[in-house]
Scaffold this motif. Sequence first.
Motif, short mmCIF file in Angstrom:
data_model
loop_
_atom_site.label_atom_id
_atom_site.label_comp_id
_atom_site.label_asym_id
_atom_site.label_seq_id
_atom_site.Cartn_x
_atom_site.Cartn_y
_atom_site.Cartn_z
N ALA A 166 10.35 14.15 11.72
CA ALA A 166 11.54 13.77 10.96
C ALA A 166 11.52 14.42 9.58
O ALA A 166 10.46 14.69 9.01
CB ALA A 166 11.62 12.26 10.82
N ASP A 167 12.71 14.66 9.04
CA ASP A 167 12.82 15.28 7.71
C ASP A 167 12.66 14.28 6.58
O ASP A 167 12.32 14.66 5.46
CB ASP A 167 14.19 15.96 7.58
CG ASP A 167 14.33 17.14 8.53
OD1 ASP A 167 13.52 18.08 8.45
OD2 ASP A 167 15.24 17.10 9.39
N ALA A 168 12.93 13.00 6.85
CA ALA A 168 12.84 11.98 5.81
C ALA A 168 12.75 10.61 6.47
O ALA A 168 13.00 10.46 7.68
CB ALA A 168 14.05 12.03 4.88
N VAL A 169 12.39 9.61 5.67
CA VAL A 169 12.39 8.23 6.14
C VAL A 169 13.28 7.40 5.24
O VAL A 169 13.36 7.63 4.04
CB VAL A 169 10.97 7.62 6.19
CG1 VAL A 169 10.15 8.20 7.32
CG2 VAL A 169 10.25 7.78 4.86
N CYS A 170 13.97 6.44 5.84
CA CYS A 170 14.71 5.45 5.08
C CYS A 170 13.84 4.19 5.06
O CYS A 170 13.66 3.54 6.09
CB CYS A 170 16.06 5.16 5.72
SG CYS A 170 17.02 3.91 4.83
N VAL A 171 13.28 3.89 3.91
CA VAL A 171 12.35 2.77 3.76
C VAL A 171 13.16 1.51 3.49
O VAL A 171 13.82 1.39 2.46
CB VAL A 171 11.36 3.05 2.61
CG1 VAL A 171 10.50 1.83 2.33
CG2 VAL A 171 10.49 4.25 2.96
N ALA A 215 15.46 4.88 -0.26
CA ALA A 215 15.12 3.47 -0.45
C ALA A 215 16.31 2.58 -0.12
O ALA A 215 17.44 2.84 -0.56
CB ALA A 215 14.68 3.22 -1.88
N ALA A 216 16.08 1.51 0.66
CA ALA A 216 17.14 0.58 1.04
C ALA A 216 16.64 -0.85 0.94
O ALA A 216 15.51 -1.15 1.33
CB ALA A 216 17.63 0.87 2.45
N GLY A 217 17.50 -1.73 0.44
CA GLY A 217 17.13 -3.14 0.42
C GLY A 217 17.57 -3.87 -0.83
O GLY A 217 16.87 -3.87 -1.83
#
Length: 383
Positions: A166-171, A215-217
């Motif tokens: 994957a190119d990135a992660v959504c944490v 970043a999510a949350g």
Amino acid sequence: MPTALTELSAHPIVQAPMAGGASCPELAAAVGAAGGLGFLAAGYKTADGMRQEIERLRGMTGRPFGVNLFMPQPALAEDAAVDVYRERLAGEADRYGTTLGDPRGATDDDYEAKLALLRENPVPVVSFTFGSPTAETVDSLTRVGTCTVVTVTTAAEARDAQEAGADAVCVQGTEAGGHQGTHRDDPQRDGNGAGVGLLTLIAEVREAVRLPVIAAGGLMRGAQIAAVLAAGAVAAQLGTAFLACPESGAHPLHKQALTDPLYARTELTRAFSGRPARGLANRFLREHGPYAPAAYPALHHLTSPLRKAAAQAGDPQAMSLWAGQGHRLARQLPAAELVAVLAAELAAARAPSTPVASAPAPSNPAASPPAGTAGPGPFGSAS
């Protein structure tokens, strides 16, 4: 090669893909036009339904956007718990004059057909929720120029995403509204204290992988975006903040409930779908959440007609009012205006602060620390 995420939008602001209708083409287009990165949610849609939304969005804007896919889920090994829950909800069906849905609906969410369409008609970004795609899937999207993002809730899940290419992660921190994007639905992790907060999770993930972090949350203000960027994220993903926008496809009752004093808190619940999801604590959540089994998407199919009937009856007490912990900070602004406000707040939060005037020299020279030694640091500790 896919375009770097940071090159897709003027601001490090990503509009979260919210399944169920909220993340519609109108919202994604408005966010993109304002300099953010808009997203469509393909979850709970057929491949053709996803295709139609992509075509509508492309007719509205030439800005980059993303599409989110739900990973296929394992078939139910045991139906008994679902049957018991179905009996429990019989009274709810009578109350709203409807029938309950078939819990034995599809578990793959038309995943392979959607992937085939996205390979034939590539979009700038594809993200994945409820698991990590295979390396072959990621490679096939990379070859057509698509950037891939995997939603993660632990450092271990981030390592799996990195291994897949994957190119990135959504944490996703536990503060986030809607479904927790865990790769494995483990009932042992249930409870409002079981998840990891966003800032801690960013640190854990950054030490575990080399991938860029979204970043999510619970993010609702530009100062919070500044905080996650300072913690090492390259962008912030906001969902609840965009729910109240007029372009959002969320039900009007859902939008109103975000700031209604009647809904003072959120809870993680399995009541509506069988998977942990954060929503406003309404009657249905309180009465049935403790008895809902870990059975996704069976419970989603089961309660779908009930939730629709409650909405048609104008009763939010049996609707899935997904919302993050910051829901009371929601602002009913047009999406473009909200992006502009968030960007201005972010700029203000990152601007250099006014220098503090130097303290006067101590009158007692003996009070000064010897040359070459440090004085007190933050909170009185040694620097």
